[in-house]
Write a protein that holds these residues in place. Structure first.
Motif, PDB file in Angstrom:
ATOM      1  N   ASP A   1     114.362  17.436  88.402  1.00  0.00           N
ATOM      2  CA  ASP A   1     113.717  18.519  89.343  1.00  0.00           C
ATOM      3  C   ASP A   1     114.041  19.772  88.899  1.00  0.00           C
ATOM      4  OD1 ASP A   1     114.892  15.940  90.627  1.00  0.00           O
ATOM      5  OD2 ASP A   1     113.975  17.055  92.439  1.00  0.00           O
ATOM      6  N   ASN A   2     115.000  20.239  88.369  1.00  0.00           N
ATOM      7  CA  ASN A   2     115.237  21.756  87.860  1.00  0.00           C
ATOM      8  C   ASN A   2     114.556  22.098  86.686  1.00  0.00           C
ATOM      9  OD1 ASN A   2     117.501  20.578  89.286  1.00  0.00           O
ATOM     10  ND2 ASN A   2     118.734  22.468  88.789  1.00  0.00           N
ATOM     11  N   VAL A   3     114.511  20.831  85.594  1.00  0.00           N
ATOM     12  CA  VAL A   3     113.737  21.158  84.634  1.00  0.00           C
ATOM     13  C   VAL A   3     112.192  21.490  84.849  1.00  0.00           C
ATOM     14  CG1 VAL A   3     113.089  20.127  82.013  1.00  0.00           C
ATOM     15  CG2 VAL A   3     115.401  20.060  83.034  1.00  0.00           C
ATOM     16  N   LEU A   4     111.704  20.424  85.449  1.00  0.00           N
ATOM     17  CA  LEU A   4     110.295  20.494  86.014  1.00  0.00           C
ATOM     18  C   LEU A   4     109.899  21.856  86.880  1.00  0.00           C
ATOM     19  CD1 LEU A   4     107.664  18.960  85.940  1.00  0.00           C
ATOM     20  CD2 LEU A   4     108.302  18.044  88.024  1.00  0.00           C
ATOM     21  N   ASN A   5     110.634  22.237  87.600  1.00  0.00           N
ATOM     22  CA  ASN A   5     110.516  23.504  88.311  1.00  0.00           C
ATOM     23  C   ASN A   5     110.418  24.633  87.232  1.00  0.00           C
ATOM     24  OD1 ASN A   5     110.545  24.969  91.013  1.00  0.00           O
ATOM     25  ND2 ASN A   5     112.203  26.192  90.039  1.00  0.00           N
TER      26      ASN A   5
ATOM     27  N   VAL B   1     104.383  27.384  83.086  1.00  0.00           N
ATOM     28  CA  VAL B   1     103.014  27.034  83.009  1.00  0.00           C
ATOM     29  C   VAL B   1     102.129  28.229  83.938  1.00  0.00           C
ATOM     30  CG1 VAL B   1     101.284  25.404  83.931  1.00  0.00           C
ATOM     31  CG2 VAL B   1     103.346  24.644  82.793  1.00  0.00           C
ATOM     32  N   THR B   2     102.797  28.434  85.036  1.00  0.00           N
ATOM     33  CA  THR B   2     102.052  29.606  85.668  1.00  0.00           C
ATOM     34  C   THR B   2     101.908  31.047  85.199  1.00  0.00           C
ATOM     35  OG1 THR B   2     103.028  28.631  87.824  1.00  0.00           O
ATOM     36  CG2 THR B   2     102.116  30.921  88.050  1.00  0.00           C
ATOM     37  N   ASP B   3     102.998  31.314  84.197  1.00  0.00           N
ATOM     38  CA  ASP B   3     103.058  32.474  83.319  1.00  0.00           C
ATOM     39  C   ASP B   3     101.906  32.179  82.263  1.00  0.00           C
ATOM     40  OD1 ASP B   3     105.085  33.454  84.858  1.00  0.00           O
ATOM     41  OD2 ASP B   3     106.768  32.806  83.400  1.00  0.00           O
TER      42      ASP B   3
ATOM     43  N   PRO C   1     108.588  19.995  92.577  1.00  0.00           N
ATOM     44  CA  PRO C   1     108.676  21.422  93.450  1.00  0.00           C
ATOM     45  C   PRO C   1     107.408  21.847  93.946  1.00  0.00           C
ATOM     46  CG  PRO C   1     109.062  21.344  91.013  1.00  0.00           C
ATOM     47  CD  PRO C   1     109.011  20.098  91.402  1.00  0.00           C
ATOM     48  N   ALA C   2     107.070  21.800  95.219  1.00  0.00           N
ATOM     49  CA  ALA C   2     105.888  22.101  95.794  1.00  0.00           C
ATOM     50  C   ALA C   2     105.181  23.491  95.406  1.00  0.00           C
ATOM     51  CB  ALA C   2     105.917  22.040  97.242  1.00  0.00           C
ATOM     52  N   ARG C   3     106.114  24.590  95.663  1.00  0.00           N
ATOM     53  CA  ARG C   3     105.695  25.871  95.491  1.00  0.00           C
ATOM     54  C   ARG C   3     105.216  26.083  93.816  1.00  0.00           C
ATOM     55  NH1 ARG C   3     107.844  30.903  94.295  1.00  0.00           N
ATOM     56  NH2 ARG C   3     109.866  29.937  93.864  1.00  0.00           N
ATOM     57  N   THR C   4     106.244  25.694  93.259  1.00  0.00           N
ATOM     58  CA  THR C   4     105.716  26.309  91.592  1.00  0.00           C
ATOM     59  C   THR C   4     104.645  25.322  91.179  1.00  0.00           C
ATOM     60  OG1 THR C   4     107.664  24.469  91.016  1.00  0.00           O
ATOM     61  CG2 THR C   4     108.052  26.787  90.873  1.00  0.00           C
ATOM     62  N   ALA C   5     104.789  23.885  91.498  1.00  0.00           N
ATOM     63  CA  ALA C   5     103.398  23.159  91.303  1.00  0.00           C
ATOM     64  C   ALA C   5     102.132  23.728  91.809  1.00  0.00           C
ATOM     65  CB  ALA C   5     103.688  21.684  91.949  1.00  0.00           C
TER      66      ALA C   5
ATOM     67  N   ARG D   1     106.746  59.106  80.042  1.00  0.00           N
ATOM     68  CA  ARG D   1     107.727  58.284  80.870  1.00  0.00           C
ATOM     69  C   ARG D   1     107.095  56.721  81.441  1.00  0.00           C
ATOM     70  NH1 ARG D   1     110.918  62.078  84.610  1.00  0.00           N
ATOM     71  NH2 ARG D   1     111.625  59.799  85.304  1.00  0.00           N
ATOM     72  N   GLN D   2     105.756  56.491  81.753  1.00  0.00           N
ATOM     73  CA  GLN D   2     105.072  55.609  82.291  1.00  0.00           C
ATOM     74  C   GLN D   2     105.415  54.362  81.336  1.00  0.00           C
ATOM     75  OE1 GLN D   2     101.264  56.432  83.680  1.00  0.00           O
ATOM     76  NE2 GLN D   2     102.222  57.835  85.178  1.00  0.00           N
ATOM     77  N   SER D   3     105.637  53.282  81.848  1.00  0.00           N
ATOM     78  CA  SER D   3     105.713  52.000  80.807  1.00  0.00           C
ATOM     79  C   SER D   3     104.401  51.358  80.722  1.00  0.00           C
ATOM     80  CB  SER D   3     106.539  51.028  81.733  1.00  0.00           C
ATOM     81  OG  SER D   3     106.299  50.571  82.856  1.00  0.00           O
ATOM     82  N   VAL D   4     104.193  50.694  79.531  1.00  0.00           N
ATOM     83  CA  VAL D   4     102.753  49.840  79.455  1.00  0.00           C
ATOM     84  C   VAL D   4     102.730  48.542  79.885  1.00  0.00           C
ATOM     85  CG1 VAL D   4     101.207  49.359  77.633  1.00  0.00           C
ATOM     86  CG2 VAL D   4     102.398  51.502  77.576  1.00  0.00           C
ATOM     87  N   ASP D   5     102.080  48.054  80.674  1.00  0.00           N
ATOM     88  CA  ASP D   5     102.062  46.718  81.305  1.00  0.00           C
ATOM     89  C   ASP D   5     100.811  45.884  80.621  1.00  0.00           C
ATOM     90  OD1 ASP D   5     102.142  44.467  82.633  1.00  0.00           O
ATOM     91  OD2 ASP D   5     101.672  45.230  84.673  1.00  0.00           O
ATOM     92  N   VAL D   6     101.094  45.068  79.756  1.00  0.00           N
ATOM     93  CA  VAL D   6     100.351  44.311  78.896  1.00  0.00           C
ATOM     94  C   VAL D   6      99.433  43.161  79.522  1.00  0.00           C
ATOM     95  CG1 VAL D   6     101.385  45.140  76.678  1.00  0.00           C
ATOM     96  CG2 VAL D   6     101.740  42.974  77.761  1.00  0.00           C
ATOM     97  N   SER D   7     100.280  42.910  80.913  1.00  0.00           N
ATOM     98  CA  SER D   7      99.581  41.760  81.764  1.00  0.00           C
ATOM     99  C   SER D   7      98.632  42.232  82.539  1.00  0.00           C
ATOM    100  CB  SER D   7     100.748  41.167  82.275  1.00  0.00           C
ATOM    101  OG  SER D   7     100.362  40.004  83.149  1.00  0.00           O
ATOM    102  N   TYR D   8      97.502  41.774  82.703  1.00  0.00           N
ATOM    103  CA  TYR D   8      96.601  42.037  83.853  1.00  0.00           C
ATOM    104  C   TYR D   8      96.663  41.361  85.266  1.00  0.00           C
ATOM    105  CZ  TYR D   8      93.856  37.825  82.679  1.00  0.00           C
ATOM    106  OH  TYR D   8      93.633  36.494  82.059  1.00  0.00           O
ATOM    107  N   GLY D   9      97.542  40.430  85.282  1.00  0.00           N
ATOM    108  CA  GLY D   9      97.863  39.613  86.284  1.00  0.00           C
ATOM    109  C   GLY D   9      99.345  39.373  86.674  1.00  0.00           C
ATOM    110  N   ARG D  10      99.569  39.530  87.855  1.00  0.00           N
ATOM    111  CA  ARG D  10     101.042  39.440  88.251  1.00  0.00           C
ATOM    112  C   ARG D  10     101.624  37.949  88.442  1.00  0.00           C
ATOM    113  NH1 ARG D  10     104.305  43.323  86.411  1.00  0.00           N
ATOM    114  NH2 ARG D  10     103.109  44.864  87.209  1.00  0.00           N
ATOM    115  N   SER D  11     102.109  37.370  87.741  1.00  0.00           N
ATOM    116  CA  SER D  11     102.601  35.886  87.836  1.00  0.00           C
ATOM    117  C   SER D  11     103.446  35.819  89.125  1.00  0.00           C
ATOM    118  CB  SER D  11     103.145  35.214  86.456  1.00  0.00           C
ATOM    119  OG  SER D  11     103.635  34.027  87.002  1.00  0.00           O
TER     120      SER D  11
END
Length: 454
Positions: free
Chosen positions: A299-303, A309-311, A214-218, A33-43
């Protein structure tokens, strides 16, 4: 005394094997029942904002259905106030040919009730809500970077309209054309943008809606904090667009450059075109339909773009190094668990058979050859059947083996013959049920014991 101690130890080992088999089986089943996480980093990118909660709805309204019906009946193309979509009229006329095609164009940012009124207008062939093109049972969407770029940088929906008209006429869809033309920015334009970027890291042209990066996502998208941003309004269709990205990349080498043309975003800088294509295709592939219905502030589109980009960076396809991951013992041991389970079951059955045979050998002279021979024959039958049973026949076999163990214990303890025969009859019935479930007539106790004792 020594023999009794040995017997107790063997019995204990038998039940330990059974308990271990059950434990291994439970671990194996739970692990499935364990799910497979194919990402090695948590965005750390922000979650997607639900549609309708980001201020994308405007105060735009449309006339009543009756009024729009009259407008469509009076003209083949009706543009309602606030409409932003544009198209190549020559290409659309060629696609229409001699058919009667009525086009209704509505503004973006309408709420559901306003959009429903537009859908209720009769005799409309093509509906354009913002930059979303639909008609009949079809909806035409861009699905390539040039298509999205024309749609969101200039409001051009020519490709979508031509494809939809062809589909409604049951004709082959024509090839998509890139209607954008580019030009290099002149010296004055480049100097103005460059000066703002050197001073503040961003340039916002007249008509652009970007108020702040947007400072945080940038910070998560470009951790070095050296990204540069240029915001331009939606460009007029048919006019060459100033291509700031490559020019600024030459002025600011090795620094990320993000250029907005309305709702279209281009990236230039480290990682090159491959990074820009992956990020752009991923972003507009998911949000293109939503962006086409509403007039989002930049602002919304860029955020949202910076979150993507982070993902992409956290996928490890580009510059993010692989972090250390400790070994997961369960994942390493999981392939061996079925074999451990099988070994425990075989051990349990072998110890059980040994106990049964020991009981037969010790009680044969007291009980007579008939009862002990029957116990031995049924025990041998259970051993043979255990190698061939499956999920359907296992329960009956298990019950039969339990009855045989009880019969052997009754012999050891000198219980009455009637009790021993009752247990043996019950075991024989369970083994007979096992044989019938397996579909092997030769394993039915009546036939098996007859051949063994003859």
């Amino acid at each position: 005394m020594a023999e009794r101690t040995l017997r107790r130890r063997l019995d204990a080992a038998r039940w330990v094997a059974l308990g271990l088999a059950v434990l291994v089986l439970l671990v194996f089943l739970l692990a499935q029942r364990q799910s497979v996480d194919v990402s090695y980093g948590r965005s750390p990118a922000s979650a997607v904002v639900p549609e309708g909660s980001a201020g994308e709805l405007t105060d735009s309204t449309v006339p009543s259905v009756a009024e729009m019906d009259a407008m469509v009946a009076a003209a083949p193309v009706v543009r309602l106030p606030g409409s932003v979509a544009s198209w190549d009229e020559q290409r659309v006329r060629e696609a229409i040919g001699g058919r009667d095609v009525r086009i209704l164009v509505a503004p973006p940012g309408l709420d559901e009730a306003e959009r429903e009124r537009v859908r209720d207008v009769e005799d409309v062939t093509v509906r354009v809500l913002g930059l979303q093109v639909s008609g009949g049972i079809y909806q035409a969407n861009a699905d390539t970077l040039p298509g999205w770029r024309a749609q969101f940088a200039t409001g051009d929906v020519t490709n979508q309209m031509v494809a939809l008209i062809a589909a409604l006429g049951k004709e082959p869809s024509p090839p998509e054309r890139d209607g954008l033309r580019w030009r290099d920015p002149d010296a004055t334009e480049l100097a103005t943008v460059t000066a703002d970027l050197r001073a503040t890291g961003r340039h916002v042209a007249d008509g652009a809606t970007l108020t702040a990066v947007p400072a945080r996502t940038a910070a998560s998208a470009f951790p070095d904090g050296d990204a540069l941003y240029v915001a331009l309004p939606r460009q007029p269709r048919g006019e060459p667009l100033p291509r700031y990205g490559p020019a600024l990349a030459r002025v600011f080498p090795d620094r990320p450059v993000v250029v907005l043309y309305g709702a279209w975003i281009e990236y230039h800088g480290p990682h090159g075109e491959e990074f820009a294509e992956v990020t752009g295709a991923s972003f507009y592939g998911q949000f293109g339909d939503r962006l086409s219905r509403y007039e989002y502030p930049q602002d919304n589109v860029l955020n949202a773009y910076l979150a993507r980009v982070t993902d992409v960076r956290y996928t490890g396809l580009f510059d993010r190094p692989l972090p250390y991951q400790p070994v997961d013992p369960l994942r390493v041991a999981l392939p061996a668990l079925p074999w451990i389970f099988a070994g425990c079951v075989v051990g349990f059955l072998a110890l059980s058979a040994r106990s049964l045979w020991r009981g037969v050998g010790r009680t044969g002279s007291v009980r007579g050859p008939g009862m002990t021979a029957r116990l031995a024959g049924l025990t041998a039958l259970a051993m043979e059947m255990s190698l061939l049973t499956d999920r359907r026949s296992d329960p009956a076999l298990t019950r039969g083996v339990t009855k045989l163990q009880a019969a052997r214990a009754a012999l050891d303890e000198g219980l009455p013959d009637r009790h021993v025969r009752t247990l043996l009859s019950a075991a024989e019935a369970e083994l007979d049920d096992t044989a019938r479930t397996m579909g092997i007539a030769g394993y039915r106790p009546t036939f098996y014991l007859r051949g063994r004792l003859s």
